[in-house]
Enzyme design. Structure first.
Site, PDB file in Angstrom:
ATOM      1  CG  ASN A 197      36.990  40.928  69.450  1.00 42.56           C
ATOM      2  OD1 ASN A 197      36.299  41.405  69.999  1.00 42.56           O
ATOM      3  ND2 ASN A 197      38.868  40.808  68.534  1.00 42.56           N
ATOM      4  CG  HIS A 236      39.873  41.272  74.096  1.00 37.56           C
ATOM      5  ND1 HIS A 236      38.493  41.828  73.775  1.00 37.56           N
ATOM      6  CD2 HIS A 236      40.806  41.658  73.048  1.00 37.56           C
ATOM      7  CE1 HIS A 236      38.876  41.787  72.280  1.00 37.56           C
ATOM      8  NE2 HIS A 236      39.480  41.594  71.972  1.00 37.56           N
ATOM      9  CB  CYS A 241      40.399  44.650  72.758  1.00 38.58           C
ATOM     10  SG  CYS A 241      39.939  45.060  70.642  1.00 38.58           S
TER      11      CYS A 241
END
Ligand code: UT7
Length: 312
Positions: free
Chosen positions: A262, A232, A108
């Site tokens: 996500n 993020h 990520c």
């Protein structure tokens, strides 16, 4: 001497899967998912290649550039469609480009890692870099595991970075990796993601706060100077904990996980795109980009928006 952002673009599957949809097949509820994570829906579908190509095409259009104007393609992804060749090579072909292309996997944190690599390339003579974050995480999700299935989504975001001898939109970087934490979030070949959610949460807040503080200081700024936090998008409680510790009001944080879940390396460019659509990107504004993920990796960068085609 530095790099400037040119166009931006995104690629999203059409299919929207809500929390209520998931609660039909999993022992979960909209109430639990939205309260514990902030996620309400996610997009599912496409491939890392197709979503990344859509985002790259949109970024080219946004910047008013042609495929031949791009000198290097970096695809940040944790969910490459194949072991080989790289998904970047497929996207390069889809977009009609002839430049070098490669995948980069820093989970990520991949988009900010890609930004750092792009900056390095421009320092040694590469003029324009297309940086895409694209993920097809649904392929690597165990749809019977409520502790992970409710979190992830598919999507892509892209930007184009251009060398500028007069100055830079990117003011600082702090990147890190702790390979000793590898097992808390992982996915084996032909398998699905497993995660110790609480442990990831705990470590994420620590490394994001630490790297953000350092990146802000390295840019010669203080947290009050940060107009926008583009983090993020894993869990809204992580974002709240981070901005609170940094002393930045939550209103300055961009949140898109409610719509997209996500999306790993795509979440920062998707959040940037949303902020721009909402008119939150202003000339001269300072933004903190900050991510963390499997590895563990982390990456924070402070950027300042200069006027330019497709950015403001
Ligand atoms: O991109 C980076 C990677 N990921 C992350 O950053 C994720 C970081 N971690 C998190 O966001 C959170 O830890 C989670 C959202 C994954 C989990 O939230 P939590 O508040 O830490 O919950 P927990 O794991 O401590 O579980 C609490 C309870 C457990 O039940 P018991 O043992 O208390 O009876 C779980 O079984 O919640 C249960 N649970 C669920 N219940 C309903 C776990 N997932 C679900 C679910 N629906 N989807």
């Amino acid at each position: 001497m530095g790099i400037r952002f040119r166009g931006w673009g995104i690629g999203l599957p059409d299919k929207i899967v809500t929390n209520d949809d998931l609660s039909l097949t999993l022992d979960t509820s909209d109430e639990w998912i939205s309260e514990r994570t902030g996620i309400r829906a996610r997009r599912i579908g496409g491939t890392t290649r197709s979503l990344g190509a859509d985002a790259g095409r949109a970024a080219l259009r946004d910047a008013g550039l042609e495929p031949g104007d791009i000198d290097f393609l970096i695809l940040a992804t944790t969910s490459a469609d194949r072991i080989a060749p790289s998904t970047a090579a497929m996207i390069q072909d889809d977009l009609g480009m002839t430049c070098p292309a490669m995948d980069l996997n820093a989970a990520c944190s991949g988009f900010v890692y890609g930004l750092r690599v792009a900056q390095g390339l421009t320092e040694v003579g590469t003029r324009r870099v297309m940086l895409i974050g694209s993920e097809h995480l649904s392929r690597w999700t165990d749809w019977t595991d409520r502790s992970t299935a409710v979190l992830f989504g598919d999507g892509a975001g892209a930007t184009i970075l251009e060398y500028d001898e007069a100055g830079s939109d990117v003011l600082s970087f702090v990147l890190g990796t702790d390979g000793a934490s590898a097992d808390i979030l992982a996915c084996e070949h032909e398998s699905t993601f497993t995660m110790d959610g609480r442990e990831v949460f705990r470590r994420a807040v620590r490394v994001v706060v630490d790297s953000s503080e350092k990146a802000i200081a390295e840019a010669g700024l203080t947290p009050e100077d940060i107009d926008l936090v583009i983090p993020h998008q894993a869990n809204v409680r992580i974002i709240q904990a981070v901005v609170e510790r940094l002393g930045i009001p939550m209103e300055r944080a961009v949140v898109t996980l409610d719509r997209y879940g996500n999306t790993s390396s795509s979440s920062i460019p998707l959040a940037f795109h949303a902020a721009r659509e909402e008119g939150r990107i202003r000339e001269g504004a300072h933004a903190l980009l900050t991510g963390f993920g499997a590895g563990m990796t982390w990456a924070s960068s402070v950027v300042k928006w200069s006027p330019g085609p497709g950015v403001l």
